[in-house]
Scaffold this active site. Structure first.
Site, PDB file in Angstrom:
ATOM      1  CG  HIS A  57      27.539  -7.568  11.120  1.00  0.00           C
ATOM      2  ND1 HIS A  57      26.766  -7.239  10.032  1.00  0.00           N
ATOM      3  CD2 HIS A  57      28.812  -7.204  10.797  1.00  0.00           C
ATOM      4  CE1 HIS A  57      27.514  -6.716   9.083  1.00  0.00           C
ATOM      5  NE2 HIS A  57      28.761  -6.664   9.523  1.00  0.00           N
ATOM      6  CG  HIS A  72      35.110  -3.043   4.112  1.00  0.00           C
ATOM      7  ND1 HIS A  72      34.469  -3.568   3.006  1.00  0.00           N
ATOM      8  CD2 HIS A  72      34.332  -3.334   5.173  1.00  0.00           C
ATOM      9  CE1 HIS A  72      33.351  -4.164   3.401  1.00  0.00           C
ATOM     10  NE2 HIS A  72      33.254  -4.033   4.703  1.00  0.00           N
ATOM     11  CG  HIS A 103      30.572  -8.019   2.338  1.00  0.00           C
ATOM     12  ND1 HIS A 103      29.879  -6.997   1.739  1.00  0.00           N
ATOM     13  CD2 HIS A 103      30.996  -7.508   3.517  1.00  0.00           C
ATOM     14  CE1 HIS A 103      29.885  -5.925   2.507  1.00  0.00           C
ATOM     15  NE2 HIS A 103      30.578  -6.206   3.599  1.00  0.00           N
ATOM     16  CD  GLU A 113      28.448  -4.434   5.788  1.00  0.00           C
ATOM     17  OE1 GLU A 113      29.637  -4.126   5.937  1.00  0.00           O
ATOM     18  OE2 GLU A 113      28.042  -5.609   5.871  1.00  0.00           O
TER      19      GLU A 113
END
Length: 285
Positions: free
Chosen positions: A192, A59, A12, A239
């Site tokens: 990441h 977030h 995402h 995530e």
């Protein structure tokens, strides 16, 4: 009774929304990513789910470091996009299904989870981008239940705890008395890291392990503790917990129908998966 017809997973990255707004879907940098959604979209058009449960991470839109629930569930009639400025403009709100939301919340509490219940909730790119990418023209019509997992503030829930959360969600869906076809979406990852000395870190071997585990050795993945997960996937790659929760909700016989893996999308290893969930056949006497 409701049935879970399958699971979907996708990255995402906020920059995806910018690419969509600029019409860059066929740009050489972006095309291998966007092309990966063609097969899941064809499958969704064929099976026509009635509702979606979306497992993702907030977030800072609803929760910040001073108040960070481990798990939260939306129970609102609609969810308005209020992205951080990276994403695509969203003109219409996403629909909620309050009856299904409350049934899931009640089942989670009965299963000894204590989710924060959100009767008002905004959604960001982690929810809106996968909805737009997978469901396209139906993204604002299909009722949804947002489920938020803490991937930011330590202590993080373990992969095993996220899997158990998914199992409880799966039980809730399958005990829901209405005749609905439900798809479960897990968003985020894959590996990441956006900050520090390991900024730009990607672990392709671990990403493949995670994708293989969605229909294979999921137990081997569940033994990884949160600190080791940061080492293997990067501080934002945790995530993958959302993928694991999605997989936990698939209570039947699972079969991988599609995957796409592409490097990089905005310093992130992009993964897309489509998993079919079929009812288990009754055991022979």
């Amino acid at each position: 009774m409701a049935t879970i017809i399958g699971g979907l997973a996708a990255s995402h990255v906020p920059a995806i929304g910018g690419a969509m707004a600029k019409g860059l879907q066929k740009d050489p940098y972006w095309a291998p990513f966007f092309d990966g959604f063609d097969a899941p979209c064809r499958w969704l058009e064929a099976v026509k789910p009635d509702a979606a449960v979306v497992i993702y991470n907030d977030h800072g839109l609803n929760f910040f470091l001073d108040k960070m629930p481990t798990f939260a569930v939306g129970a609102a009639p609609e969810y308005r996009n209020d992205d951080e400025g990276w994403g695509i403009p969203v003109m219409a709100p996403f629909k909620g299904d309050t009856k299904l939301s409350w049934h899931i919340i009640e089942t989670l509490v009965e299963s000894e989870f204590d989710p924060v219940t959100c009767q008002e909730m905004l959604v960001d790119h982690a929810y809106s981008l996968p909805m737009e990418l997978f469901l396209r023209g139906r993204a604002h019509d299909i009722p949804t239940v947002p489920v938020v997992v803490n991937t930011v503030q330590h202590p993080l829930p373990s992969l095993r705890r996220c899997f158990k959360l998914g199992q409880a969600i799966g039980r809730a869906i399958e005990s829901y008395p209405e005749d609905l076809k439900v798809v479960v979406i897990g968003t985020g990852g894959l590996s990441h890291q956006l900050e520090g000395q390991r900024a730009g870190f990607i672990n392709t071997a671990f990403d493949k392990r995670c994708m293989d585990a969605m229909t294979g050795d999921i137990e081997g993945l569940l033994g990884i503790d949160p600190h080791e997960l940061v080492e293997l996937a990067g501080s934002q790659g945790v995530e993958v917990m959302n993928w694991v929760a999605m997989r936990g909700a698939l209570t039947g016989d699972v079969r991988e129908l599609h995957r796409n893996y592409h490097l990089p999308i905005s310093n992130t290893a992009s993964g897309i998966m489509l998993i079919e969930n079929r009812p288990r056949l009754a055991q022979a006497a």
